[in-house]
Structures are given as structure tokens and as C-alpha cells.
Design a protein around this motif. Structure first.
Motif, mmCIF file in Angstrom:
data_model
loop_
_atom_site.group_PDB
_atom_site.id
_atom_site.type_symbol
_atom_site.label_atom_id
_atom_site.label_comp_id
_atom_site.label_asym_id
_atom_site.label_seq_id
_atom_site.Cartn_x
_atom_site.Cartn_y
_atom_site.Cartn_z
ATOM 1 N N PRO A 27 0.961 -1.394 0.077
ATOM 2 C CA PRO A 27 0.296 0.143 0.308
ATOM 3 C C PRO A 27 0.881 1.389 0.450
ATOM 4 C CG PRO A 27 -0.286 -0.690 2.407
ATOM 5 C CD PRO A 27 1.386 -1.577 1.015
ATOM 6 N N THR A 28 -0.291 2.478 0.286
ATOM 7 C CA THR A 28 0.799 3.484 -0.394
ATOM 8 C C THR A 28 1.079 4.174 1.222
ATOM 9 O OG1 THR A 28 0.445 4.227 -2.600
ATOM 10 C CG2 THR A 28 1.119 5.920 -1.194
ATOM 11 N N VAL A 29 1.877 4.840 1.553
ATOM 12 C CA VAL A 29 2.000 5.035 3.066
ATOM 13 C C VAL A 29 2.296 6.063 2.984
ATOM 14 C CG1 VAL A 29 2.729 4.586 5.185
ATOM 15 C CG2 VAL A 29 2.195 2.785 4.238
ATOM 16 N N PRO A 30 2.283 7.093 4.010
ATOM 17 C CA PRO A 30 3.278 8.825 3.330
ATOM 18 C C PRO A 30 4.398 8.227 4.205
ATOM 19 C CG PRO A 30 0.951 8.942 4.801
ATOM 20 C CD PRO A 30 1.246 7.484 4.629
ATOM 21 N N VAL A 31 5.675 8.846 3.786
ATOM 22 C CA VAL A 31 6.887 8.938 4.261
ATOM 23 C C VAL A 31 7.255 10.148 4.615
ATOM 24 C CG1 VAL A 31 6.607 6.794 4.146
ATOM 25 C CG2 VAL A 31 7.525 8.364 2.449
ATOM 26 N N VAL A 32 8.020 10.365 5.054
ATOM 27 C CA VAL A 32 9.342 11.410 5.605
ATOM 28 C C VAL A 32 10.842 11.089 5.999
ATOM 29 C CG1 VAL A 32 9.557 13.365 6.791
ATOM 30 C CG2 VAL A 32 7.150 13.159 6.486
ATOM 31 N N ASN A 68 -0.366 9.036 17.152
ATOM 32 C CA ASN A 68 -0.922 9.048 15.336
ATOM 33 C C ASN A 68 -0.108 7.318 14.763
ATOM 34 O OD1 ASN A 68 -1.726 11.657 15.585
ATOM 35 N ND2 ASN A 68 -0.081 12.347 15.704
ATOM 36 N N ALA A 69 0.215 6.747 15.969
ATOM 37 C CA ALA A 69 0.475 5.521 15.934
ATOM 38 C C ALA A 69 -0.442 4.282 14.409
ATOM 39 C CB ALA A 69 0.845 4.294 16.416
ATOM 40 N N THR A 70 0.515 3.830 13.746
ATOM 41 C CA THR A 70 -1.292 3.086 12.877
ATOM 42 C C THR A 70 -1.571 2.401 13.381
ATOM 43 O OG1 THR A 70 0.123 3.636 10.675
ATOM 44 C CG2 THR A 70 -1.316 1.854 10.277
ATOM 45 N N ALA A 71 -3.099 2.380 13.104
ATOM 46 C CA ALA A 71 -3.725 0.958 13.762
ATOM 47 C C ALA A 71 -3.469 -0.983 12.929
ATOM 48 C CB ALA A 71 -5.159 1.172 13.524
ATOM 49 N N VAL A 72 -3.587 -1.429 13.868
ATOM 50 C CA VAL A 72 -3.354 -3.322 13.019
ATOM 51 C C VAL A 72 -4.762 -4.236 13.589
ATOM 52 C CG1 VAL A 72 -1.353 -3.619 14.300
ATOM 53 C CG2 VAL A 72 -1.898 -5.070 11.952
ATOM 54 N N ASP A 186 -2.768 -0.449 18.386
ATOM 55 C CA ASP A 186 -1.860 0.832 17.428
ATOM 56 C C ASP A 186 -0.401 -0.206 16.956
ATOM 57 O OD1 ASP A 186 0.697 1.471 19.059
ATOM 58 O OD2 ASP A 186 -0.833 0.888 20.564
ATOM 59 N N MET A 187 0.534 0.103 16.757
ATOM 60 C CA MET A 187 0.889 -0.925 15.282
ATOM 61 C C MET A 187 2.631 -0.817 16.557
ATOM 62 S SD MET A 187 2.355 -2.091 12.776
ATOM 63 C CE MET A 187 1.632 -1.429 11.298
ATOM 64 N N GLU A 188 2.845 0.635 17.617
ATOM 65 C CA GLU A 188 3.889 0.117 17.656
ATOM 66 C C GLU A 188 3.750 -1.156 19.451
ATOM 67 O OE1 GLU A 188 7.047 1.782 17.553
ATOM 68 O OE2 GLU A 188 5.722 2.150 15.769
ATOM 69 N N THR A 189 3.100 -1.101 19.345
ATOM 70 C CA THR A 189 2.164 -1.834 20.449
ATOM 71 C C THR A 189 2.017 -3.024 20.003
ATOM 72 O OG1 THR A 189 0.682 -0.329 21.481
ATOM 73 C CG2 THR A 189 0.368 -2.613 23.119
ATOM 74 N N TYR A 190 1.752 -3.315 19.061
ATOM 75 C CA TYR A 190 1.304 -4.645 18.325
ATOM 76 C C TYR A 190 3.194 -5.436 18.323
ATOM 77 C CZ TYR A 190 2.313 -7.548 14.069
ATOM 78 O OH TYR A 190 2.082 -8.998 13.136
ATOM 79 N N ALA A 221 4.303 -5.168 8.509
ATOM 80 C CA ALA A 221 3.551 -5.323 8.911
ATOM 81 C C ALA A 221 1.902 -4.421 8.622
ATOM 82 C CB ALA A 221 2.692 -4.494 10.471
ATOM 83 N N VAL A 222 3.026 -2.611 7.969
ATOM 84 C CA VAL A 222 2.525 -2.022 7.099
ATOM 85 C C VAL A 222 2.401 -2.308 5.430
ATOM 86 C CG1 VAL A 222 3.289 0.127 6.120
ATOM 87 C CG2 VAL A 222 3.578 -0.002 8.567
ATOM 88 N N THR A 223 3.103 -3.816 5.249
ATOM 89 C CA THR A 223 3.047 -3.704 3.615
ATOM 90 C C THR A 223 1.664 -4.883 3.974
ATOM 91 O OG1 THR A 223 5.088 -4.037 3.423
ATOM 92 C CG2 THR A 223 3.856 -4.787 1.896
ATOM 93 N N TYR A 224 1.280 -5.269 5.147
ATOM 94 C CA TYR A 224 0.209 -6.239 4.852
ATOM 95 C C TYR A 224 -0.778 -5.654 5.426
ATOM 96 C CZ TYR A 224 3.350 -10.176 3.777
ATOM 97 O OH TYR A 224 3.778 -10.961 3.081
ATOM 98 N N LEU A 225 -0.877 -4.325 5.748
ATOM 99 C CA LEU A 225 -2.673 -3.661 6.062
ATOM 100 C C LEU A 225 -3.132 -4.042 4.764
ATOM 101 C CD1 LEU A 225 -1.334 -0.839 7.958
ATOM 102 C CD2 LEU A 225 -2.003 -2.279 8.709
#
Length: 460
Positions: A27-32, A68-72, A186-190, A221-225
Motif C-alpha cells: 500500500p501507499t504510505v506517507p513517508v518523511v 498517531n501510530a497506525t492501527a493493525v 496500534d502498530m507500536e504496541t503490536y 506489517a505496514v505492507t500487509y495492512l
């Protein structure tokens, strides 16, 4: 000595327990971009740059949570007829739109059961006077799924099948009937529950490898959302994706490594990569097209994983070198099972030969010929691990092996596989990353080596 073997000594330690498998969706994810982007390591040269000073170990203490961590969504239990949930603290059951339909005290248990298109729930246990509220819901009234169970306090956990989990638990109907339990957090807790189970060791001398594992696992995990949207979750909690142990798996050293890399993912041309990893590569990782029937991927190439002295960074793994042995009778029984689709109602009664006909550039088996009285069969790549499982169960450690057929006269008596490595061999070698960390390499160097041409960027 076989032609792919190195001369590195074998030192037995426990290797990580699992590896991340295949995937497709990116998926497309905004990055910095974080800071300066270092030049990627040369492809497949084995040249090792001078090592930086050993990183300073983390100081003790808590690290604040990430905003603001992504949910999984993690599929904990898939397709079961009933499930029980409890908690040490108060918790409540809600409908999907947030309406509370049951409140429970710590120590109570709430049971959910599939009854076709609805779910029933009832409570039991707990202190006196702590029945579920409202009481009408305890009488087996059918409720429309999904139902959401949340702890009353922000730091609370919910226990299912004797394991505590942070976040919320969703009880929903499985695609083929039954119930599926999904842990949404959230992703970080996961990651706090993933990295300890995947890296397997928490010594401070491999701290940079733990950070590398955190970034790789987050990227995976981000790639598999959204990968399993039809099933209502993103990733399994098993080796099907990444092993997730919930709150019980958490470790202070790992917690800090996850927090210190918060939001960081690996990208190629600005997009998150598919960050495969495995336990042990036996001195050389594999390109994705060597192992699976996939097109080449520029960052999933074969990397020579040795130091300046030619010693494999993962030589301390308990599966750096291994041997499996089968009697003729055992192998006949195995092949009649694993080659059943190819046999087409024939039966093997005699094995005449087994021979590796072709190898990949990283010395894994590309094509193995099995000659029997029921015909000859050609297998290869990662499939060979399922065709030749060990007698103890599971699958063969890796596809990097030699075959030795033992005979008495013209009769085959035993088959021996002498091999190296554990897992598919693609991407980051976890025990190799530990060896690199001990040699003073930081997590950025480790990741750039195993995933050439990638950048580490902030996703949130």
C-alpha cells in the motif's frame, strides 16, 4: 566437504523461532526521510565497510507511547465455535457503533458462541454481585456481530486462551462460519508483542539487531495492512505472518528498541518494501526468485553474509549446519504422502535414487530428482522442504543441503540430508544480524546490507 560449505566453527545457541512468509500487496504510505540517507551496500559483493563504534546500551526506564501510530488488526483465533474472554480489571462489551451492552468486573469471564447469523454471550465468575449488566444479555439473546470487548482502563489487558492482549478484541463471524477473534491495537504496541517472539534474544550486545528487527517487522506489517480484508484482519498471529505473543511477550530491552525506532520503515523508490526475514542463512542469503516462483526484486537479492575473515555472521546459530536422516521405509512413507498429487493413485514401494541436479546461485536446491519404482519426480526451490519433512514433523530446515543415498549392494537403506540454514533465506538473516551487531554495526547498516538500495523513513 561439500562444495557449498564454509569452514566456520559451529557454536550452538538458540535461533529465532519463526520467519515472515510471502506477500504481495504494497500500500501507499506517507513517508518523511529521516536524516541523511546512506549509500546502499554493493550488491552481492560481500565487502564489509569499517564498523562504527559499538552503540551505547539503552538506559533503564519507560519510554513514552507513540502518538498517531497506525492501527493493525491481528487474527488471534480464526473460525471457532465459541470463545471466552476475561480480564484482571473491569471491562465491557460494545456493539460496533459503540453502544455498551455488557459491563463486567475484573475476574469475570464472558463467553461468546456462534448461533448462525448472531452471537450469544453470557458471563460467569467474579466477585459477588458482579453479574453482567444489563442482565438480559446474559440469557442467551442473539446479538448481531461484530461485538467489541474493551478494558475499562487505558493500560488494561484482555485475556483469551490464557494470554493477555492490549487494545480491544473484536468478536466477528468467520467467512466460512464460526467466530474469529481479532486484536485491534496500534502498530507500536503490536510490535512489543512481535519483536521478542521473532528475535528470540534480548542481550544488550545485539541491541542494534533488535532495532533492525523492529524496523523489519514494522515494515512487514505496514505492507500487509488490508491483506486479508475479507477475513476482517490484516495479519495472523503466527508464522503465517509474524509471531505475536501479546502483552506476555513484552521485554524491557525490546520495548526500548521499538520505541527508539518508532514509525520507521524500509522503503524502495518511496514505497514500503516487503521485508521478508528468516532465522539463519548459513553465510549467504537468497534472492527471492531463487526460492519462489517470483519475479526478481531489486532489494531481495542474494547477499554474502560473512565478515572480513570470511567467517559467516550467523555461524553461532544452532542450525548453521544440520543433518537429517531417514530410513528407506520412512522415506517411502513420506513420499507417498507428500507426492500424493503427482502419484495419481500409484504407490511407491522402492526408492532407487535421489540426486540434486541443479542449484541456485546461493547454493540452494533448484531441482532435485527422486527416482522410484513408481516413476521419477522433480522437485525444487522451497517446495522441497515440504516434500522431505523430518521424522520429528514440521518441514526441512532449509533448501540448502546435499543428499547422500546410503546403499547395501543395490538396495537403498538410508537417505541423509546435510544442510545449513533455517528458513527460506530471503531478506534479513536474524542470527546474522546478531553477529553484525556484536561486530559493532548499527541497525541502519544491518538493514542496508540485507535490503540493498532501501531507505529508512518515518511513516508517522
Amino acid at each position: 566437504m561439500r562444495h557449498w560449505r564454509s569452514t566456520a566453527a559451529l557454536l550452538a545457541i538458540l535461533a529465532p523461532a519463526a520467519c515472515a512468509p510471502r506477500g504481495t500487496r504494497v500500500p501507499t504510505v506517507p513517508v518523511v526521510v529521516i536524516g541523511d540517507t546512506a549509500r546502499p551496500a554493493p550488491r552481492d559483493t560481500g565487502v564489509i565497510a569499517p564498523s562504527p563504534p559499538r552503540p551505547t546500551p539503552p538506559a533503564p526506564g519507560n519510554v513514552p507511547p507513540v502518538a498517531n501510530a497506525t492501527a493493525v488488526r491481528v487474527g488471534l483465533i480464526v473460525d471457532t465455535s465459541a470463545v471466552e474472554i476475561t480480564s484482571a480489571g473491569d471491562f465491557a462489551v460494545h456493539t460496533e457503533d459503540g453502544r455498551e451492552i455488557g459491563r463486567l468486573r475484573g475476574g469475570q469471564t464472558v463467553s461468546f458462541r456462534d448461533v448462525g447469523s448472531t452471537i450469544t454471550m453470557e458471563s460467569r465468575g467474579g466477585p459477588a454481585g458482579s453479574a453482567m449488566q444489563p442482565p438480559s444479555q446474559a440469557a442467551g439473546v442473539g446479538l448481531r456481530p461484530p461485538l467489541v470487548v474493551r478494558p475499562a482502563s487505558a493500560g488494561g489487558t484482555l485475556t483469551v486462551r490464557n494470554a493477555p492482549y492490549r487494545g480491544e478484541l473484536r468478536i466477528q463471524q468467520a467467512a466460512g462460519g464460526g467466530l474469529t477473534v481479532v486484536n485491534r491495537l496500534d502498530m507500536e504496541t503490536y510490535l512489543l508483542g512481535v519483536v521478542p517472539r521473532e528475535i528470540g534474544r534480548f542481550d544488550l550486545d545485539i541491541y542494534e539487531a533488535i532495532k533492525a528487527q523492529a524496523v523489519a517487522a514494522r515494515t512487514y506489517a505496514v505492507t500487509y495492512l488490508g491483506r486479508r480484508q475479507q477475513q476482517g484482519f490484516d495479519v495472523y498471529a503466527t508464522v503465517e505472518d509474524q509471531v505475536y505473543g501479546g502483552a506476555a511477550a513484552e521485554n524491557e530491552t525490546v520495548n526500548r528498541a521499538v520505541r527508539e525506532t518508532a514509525g520507521e520503515i524500509l522503503t524502495y523508490n518511496g514505497q514500503p518494501i516487503t521485508a521478508y526475514y528468516h532465522s539463519t542463512c548459513a553465510g549467504r542469503t537468497a534472492a527471492i526468485d531463487e526460492v519462489w516462483n517470483n519475479a526478481p526484486v531489486p532489494y531481495l537479492v542474494s547477499v554474502r553474509d560473512v565478515d572480513a575473515n570470511g567467517q559467516a555472521y550467523d555461524r553461532s546459530s544452532s542450525r548453521y549446519r544440520w543433518e537429517e536422516r531417514w530410513t528407506h521405509e520412512q522415506m517411502v512413507n513420506i513420499l507417498n504422502r507428500t507426492l500424493a498429487d503427482s502419484l495419481q493413485n500409484r504407490r511407491i514401494t522402492r526408492i532407487e535414487d535421489m540426486r540434486v541436479l541443479e542449484r541456485t546461485p546461493s547454493e540452494r536446491v533448484r531441482r532435485l530428482r527422486i527416482t522410484t519404482d513408481a516413476g521419477s519426480f522433480h522437485v525444487g526451490r522451497d517446495r522441497v522442504r515440504w516434500i522431505l519433512p523430518p521424522n520429528r514433523g514440521g518441514i526441512l530446515n532449509s533448501s540448502k543441503f546435499d543428499i547422500n543415498v546410503v546403499r547395501r549392494g543395490s538396495q537403498v537403506t538410508d537417505i541423509i540430508a546435510e544442510g545449513g540454514g533455517w528458513g527460506h533465506g530471503i531478506g534479513m538473516c536474524q542470527v546474522g544480524a546478531m553477529g553484525r551487531a556484536r561486530a559493532g554495526q548499527d541497525y541502519r547498516t544491518i538493514l542496508r546490507t540485507y535490503y540493498p538500495g532501501t531507505e529508512i523513513r518515518k511513516s508517522y
